[in-house]
Design a protein around this motif. Structure first.
Motif, PDB file in Angstrom:
ATOM      1  N   GLY A  51      73.497  34.233  55.390  1.00  0.00           N
ATOM      2  CA  GLY A  51      73.608  33.743  56.747  1.00  0.00           C
ATOM      3  C   GLY A  51      74.914  32.992  56.925  1.00  0.00           C
ATOM      4  N   ALA A  52      75.185  32.552  58.131  1.00  0.00           N
ATOM      5  CA  ALA A  52      76.430  31.855  58.434  1.00  0.00           C
ATOM      6  C   ALA A  52      76.641  30.684  57.482  1.00  0.00           C
ATOM      7  CB  ALA A  52      76.423  31.366  59.876  1.00  0.00           C
ATOM      8  N   GLY A  53      77.829  30.631  56.890  1.00  0.00           N
ATOM      9  CA  GLY A  53      78.185  29.564  55.976  1.00  0.00           C
ATOM     10  C   GLY A  53      77.711  29.755  54.557  1.00  0.00           C
ATOM     11  N   ASN A  54      76.877  30.754  54.317  1.00  0.00           N
ATOM     12  CA  ASN A  54      76.356  31.015  52.971  1.00  0.00           C
ATOM     13  C   ASN A  54      77.182  32.084  52.277  1.00  0.00           C
ATOM     14  OD1 ASN A  54      74.372  32.963  51.251  1.00  0.00           O
ATOM     15  ND2 ASN A  54      73.839  30.808  50.979  1.00  0.00           N
ATOM     16  N   LEU A  55      77.420  31.912  50.989  1.00  0.00           N
ATOM     17  CA  LEU A  55      78.146  32.906  50.216  1.00  0.00           C
ATOM     18  C   LEU A  55      77.534  32.995  48.836  1.00  0.00           C
ATOM     19  CD1 LEU A  55      80.503  34.900  50.054  1.00  0.00           C
ATOM     20  CD2 LEU A  55      81.876  33.025  49.121  1.00  0.00           C
ATOM     21  N   GLN A  56      77.299  34.224  48.388  1.00  0.00           N
ATOM     22  CA  GLN A  56      76.768  34.479  47.058  1.00  0.00           C
ATOM     23  C   GLN A  56      77.720  35.394  46.311  1.00  0.00           C
ATOM     24  OE1 GLN A  56      73.889  32.945  46.012  1.00  0.00           O
ATOM     25  NE2 GLN A  56      73.925  31.950  48.025  1.00  0.00           N
ATOM     26  N   ILE A  57      77.866  35.147  45.035  1.00  0.00           N
ATOM     27  CA  ILE A  57      78.764  35.950  44.212  1.00  0.00           C
ATOM     28  C   ILE A  57      78.054  37.207  43.767  1.00  0.00           C
ATOM     29  CG2 ILE A  57      80.033  35.989  42.043  1.00  0.00           C
ATOM     30  CD1 ILE A  57      80.433  32.966  42.403  1.00  0.00           C
ATOM     31  N   ASP A  59      78.664  41.166  41.733  1.00  0.00           N
ATOM     32  CA  ASP A  59      78.848  41.621  40.354  1.00  0.00           C
ATOM     33  C   ASP A  59      80.307  41.804  39.959  1.00  0.00           C
ATOM     34  OD1 ASP A  59      75.984  43.695  40.936  1.00  0.00           O
ATOM     35  OD2 ASP A  59      76.063  41.717  39.992  1.00  0.00           O
ATOM     36  N   VAL A  60      81.207  41.986  40.915  1.00  0.00           N
ATOM     37  CA  VAL A  60      82.637  42.154  40.633  1.00  0.00           C
ATOM     38  C   VAL A  60      83.450  41.260  41.552  1.00  0.00           C
ATOM     39  CG1 VAL A  60      82.492  44.457  39.606  1.00  0.00           C
ATOM     40  CG2 VAL A  60      82.661  44.227  42.100  1.00  0.00           C
ATOM     41  N   PRO A  61      83.314  39.925  41.434  1.00  0.00           N
ATOM     42  CA  PRO A  61      83.944  39.025  42.397  1.00  0.00           C
ATOM     43  C   PRO A  61      85.401  38.660  42.118  1.00  0.00           C
ATOM     44  CG  PRO A  61      82.670  37.768  40.824  1.00  0.00           C
ATOM     45  CD  PRO A  61      82.477  39.231  40.472  1.00  0.00           C
ATOM     46  N   ASP A  62      85.881  38.932  40.898  1.00  0.00           N
ATOM     47  CA  ASP A  62      87.214  38.455  40.524  1.00  0.00           C
ATOM     48  C   ASP A  62      88.293  39.022  41.435  1.00  0.00           C
ATOM     49  OD1 ASP A  62      86.608  38.411  36.909  1.00  0.00           O
ATOM     50  OD2 ASP A  62      85.973  37.087  38.534  1.00  0.00           O
ATOM     51  N   GLY A  63      89.130  38.111  41.960  1.00  0.00           N
ATOM     52  CA  GLY A  63      90.226  38.524  42.829  1.00  0.00           C
ATOM     53  C   GLY A  63      89.859  38.585  44.297  1.00  0.00           C
ATOM     54  N   TYR A  64      88.599  38.284  44.613  1.00  0.00           N
ATOM     55  CA  TYR A  64      88.128  38.352  45.997  1.00  0.00           C
ATOM     56  C   TYR A  64      87.509  37.025  46.420  1.00  0.00           C
ATOM     57  CZ  TYR A  64      88.204  43.380  45.040  1.00  0.00           C
ATOM     58  OH  TYR A  64      88.575  44.656  44.692  1.00  0.00           O
ATOM     59  N   LYS A  65      87.782  36.665  47.678  1.00  0.00           N
ATOM     60  CA  LYS A  65      87.056  35.596  48.328  1.00  0.00           C
ATOM     61  C   LYS A  65      86.376  36.178  49.557  1.00  0.00           C
ATOM     62  CE  LYS A  65      90.041  31.792  46.862  1.00  0.00           C
ATOM     63  NZ  LYS A  65      90.896  30.660  47.314  1.00  0.00           N
ATOM     64  N   ALA A  66      85.333  35.513  50.007  1.00  0.00           N
ATOM     65  CA  ALA A  66      84.651  35.984  51.210  1.00  0.00           C
ATOM     66  C   ALA A  66      84.240  34.780  52.025  1.00  0.00           C
ATOM     67  CB  ALA A  66      83.438  36.836  50.862  1.00  0.00           C
ATOM     68  N   THR A  67      84.099  34.996  53.306  1.00  0.00           N
ATOM     69  CA  THR A  67      83.645  33.928  54.180  1.00  0.00           C
ATOM     70  C   THR A  67      82.785  34.512  55.289  1.00  0.00           C
ATOM     71  OG1 THR A  67      84.336  32.097  55.589  1.00  0.00           O
ATOM     72  CG2 THR A  67      85.783  33.999  55.516  1.00  0.00           C
ATOM     73  N   ARG A  68      81.647  33.870  55.524  1.00  0.00           N
ATOM     74  CA  ARG A  68      80.731  34.274  56.606  1.00  0.00           C
ATOM     75  C   ARG A  68      80.830  33.189  57.669  1.00  0.00           C
ATOM     76  NH1 ARG A  68      75.376  36.670  56.407  1.00  0.00           N
ATOM     77  NH2 ARG A  68      74.859  37.249  58.550  1.00  0.00           N
ATOM     78  N   THR A  69      81.569  33.496  58.715  1.00  0.00           N
ATOM     79  CA  THR A  69      81.857  32.479  59.724  1.00  0.00           C
ATOM     80  C   THR A  69      80.741  32.344  60.753  1.00  0.00           C
ATOM     81  OG1 THR A  69      83.079  34.125  60.973  1.00  0.00           O
ATOM     82  CG2 THR A  69      84.354  32.707  59.497  1.00  0.00           C
ATOM     83  N   THR A  70      80.079  33.447  61.039  1.00  0.00           N
ATOM     84  CA  THR A  70      78.981  33.450  61.999  1.00  0.00           C
ATOM     85  C   THR A  70      77.898  34.399  61.490  1.00  0.00           C
ATOM     86  OG1 THR A  70      79.847  35.322  63.263  1.00  0.00           O
ATOM     87  CG2 THR A  70      80.586  33.114  63.939  1.00  0.00           C
ATOM     88  N   GLN A  71      76.821  34.488  62.195  1.00  0.00           N
ATOM     89  CA  GLN A  71      75.787  35.456  61.822  1.00  0.00           C
ATOM     90  C   GLN A  71      76.357  36.869  61.841  1.00  0.00           C
ATOM     91  OE1 GLN A  71      72.892  34.897  60.695  1.00  0.00           O
ATOM     92  NE2 GLN A  71      71.379  36.395  61.324  1.00  0.00           N
ATOM     93  N   GLU A  72      77.315  37.112  62.735  1.00  0.00           N
ATOM     94  CA  GLU A  72      77.826  38.454  62.933  1.00  0.00           C
ATOM     95  C   GLU A  72      79.009  38.817  62.033  1.00  0.00           C
ATOM     96  OE1 GLU A  72      75.604  36.958  66.231  1.00  0.00           O
ATOM     97  OE2 GLU A  72      77.497  36.188  65.445  1.00  0.00           O
ATOM     98  N   ASP A  73      79.803  37.848  61.616  1.00  0.00           N
ATOM     99  CA  ASP A  73      81.103  38.132  61.010  1.00  0.00           C
ATOM    100  C   ASP A  73      81.192  37.738  59.549  1.00  0.00           C
ATOM    101  OD1 ASP A  73      82.169  37.047  64.143  1.00  0.00           O
ATOM    102  OD2 ASP A  73      82.442  39.098  63.430  1.00  0.00           O
ATOM    103  N   PHE A  74      81.690  38.699  58.749  1.00  0.00           N
ATOM    104  CA  PHE A  74      81.828  38.520  57.299  1.00  0.00           C
ATOM    105  C   PHE A  74      83.191  39.068  56.918  1.00  0.00           C
ATOM    106  CE2 PHE A  74      80.480  37.285  53.361  1.00  0.00           C
ATOM    107  CZ  PHE A  74      79.953  38.231  52.501  1.00  0.00           C
ATOM    108  N   PHE A  75      83.989  38.231  56.245  1.00  0.00           N
ATOM    109  CA  PHE A  75      85.362  38.604  55.922  1.00  0.00           C
ATOM    110  C   PHE A  75      85.550  38.670  54.408  1.00  0.00           C
ATOM    111  CE2 PHE A  75      86.969  38.196  60.184  1.00  0.00           C
ATOM    112  CZ  PHE A  75      86.157  37.240  60.772  1.00  0.00           C
ATOM    113  N   LEU A  76      86.365  39.605  53.977  1.00  0.00           N
ATOM    114  CA  LEU A  76      86.738  39.708  52.566  1.00  0.00           C
ATOM    115  C   LEU A  76      88.232  39.462  52.451  1.00  0.00           C
ATOM    116  CD1 LEU A  76      85.593  40.442  49.736  1.00  0.00           C
ATOM    117  CD2 LEU A  76      86.434  42.768  50.163  1.00  0.00           C
TER     118      LEU A  76
END
Lengths: 112, 112
Positions: A51-57, A59-76
């Motif tokens: 959900g918004a503001g939540n982030l889980q790692i 299986d292959v996270p190295d080199g990537y960040k992610a952000t969930r800004t809203t219920q609708e939007d997820f960025f890599l």
């Protein structure tokens, strides 16, 4: 019909460059996922979110960040892109972790 | 890796034949999902079978789940050329329904 929209659909960047892949879902789903797909490896989970503001790692996270800004939007985010990150990236959403996952059309990223 | 004996990498059959694809996994899962991915598209769910179910049918598709051997199968009867695709099984990765992780897939070619 569940809708997951990814942008851009294609991206070329240079080694060391910054890249942001965007994903929006209009399904009111709680779960969102980022996968990469490479020949011989199937789909590998990079990061996911409940959900918004939540982030889980994933299986292959190295080199990537992610952000969930809203219920609708997820960025890599790839902050220092490397050629090994050349891949087809899929965003997906689902109502729950044990239910059907709906995929976007994918973003083809090339790091030269 | 949470996957046991990987799916067969590739199958090539004639239209009208029946086919079975197998998937084995190492960690308990609450659900097994089967997805199909056609060329240039994102994966789409075919069947979801829960840990308390042994079999699920949908049209020409039949999925089985054996929790004691931690394996699942997907059968297609009377294949069509349009069944040509890559087929993936997916589990929750032992998270109790919070992740969706995919196997490496089986490439099925159905010739007319």
């Amino acid at each position: 019909e569940a809708a997951v929209t990814q942008s851009p659909r294609n991206k070329v960047t240079v080694t060391g460059g910054n890249v942001t892949l965007s994903c929006r879902q209009t399904n009111s789903h709680n779960y969102m996922y980022w996968y990469r797909q490479d020949t011989g490896h199937g789909l590998r989970l990079i990061h996911y979110s409940y959900g918004a503001g939540n982030l889980q790692i994933g299986d292959v996270p190295d080199g990537y960040k992610a952000t969930r800004t809203t219920q609708e939007d997820f960025f890599l985010l790839l902050e220092l892109a490397s050629p090994s990150q050349t891949s087809l990236y899929f965003c997906a959403s689902s109502p729950g972790g044990d239910t059907e996952v709906f995929f976007g059309k994918g973003t083809r990223l090339t790091v030269v | 890796s949470q996957w046991g004996e990987e799916n067969l990498q590739a199958l090539s059959i004639q239209e009208g034949e029946d086919v079975t694809m197998n998937c084995s996994y190492k960690t308990y899962t609450t659900v097994v999902q089967w997805y199909r991915q056609k060329s240039g598209k994102g994966p789409a769910q075919l069947i979801l079978i829960r840990s308390n179910e042994r079999e699920k049918r949908s049209g020409r598709l039949r999925a089985t789940l054996d929790t004691s051997s931690q394996s699942s199968s997907l059968s297609i009867t009377g294949t069509l050329a349009t069944d040509t695709a890559v087929y993936f099984c997916a589990t929750d990765g032992g998270t109790g329904g919070y992740k969706v992780v995919f196997g490496s897939g089986t490439r099925l070619l159905v010739s007319p």
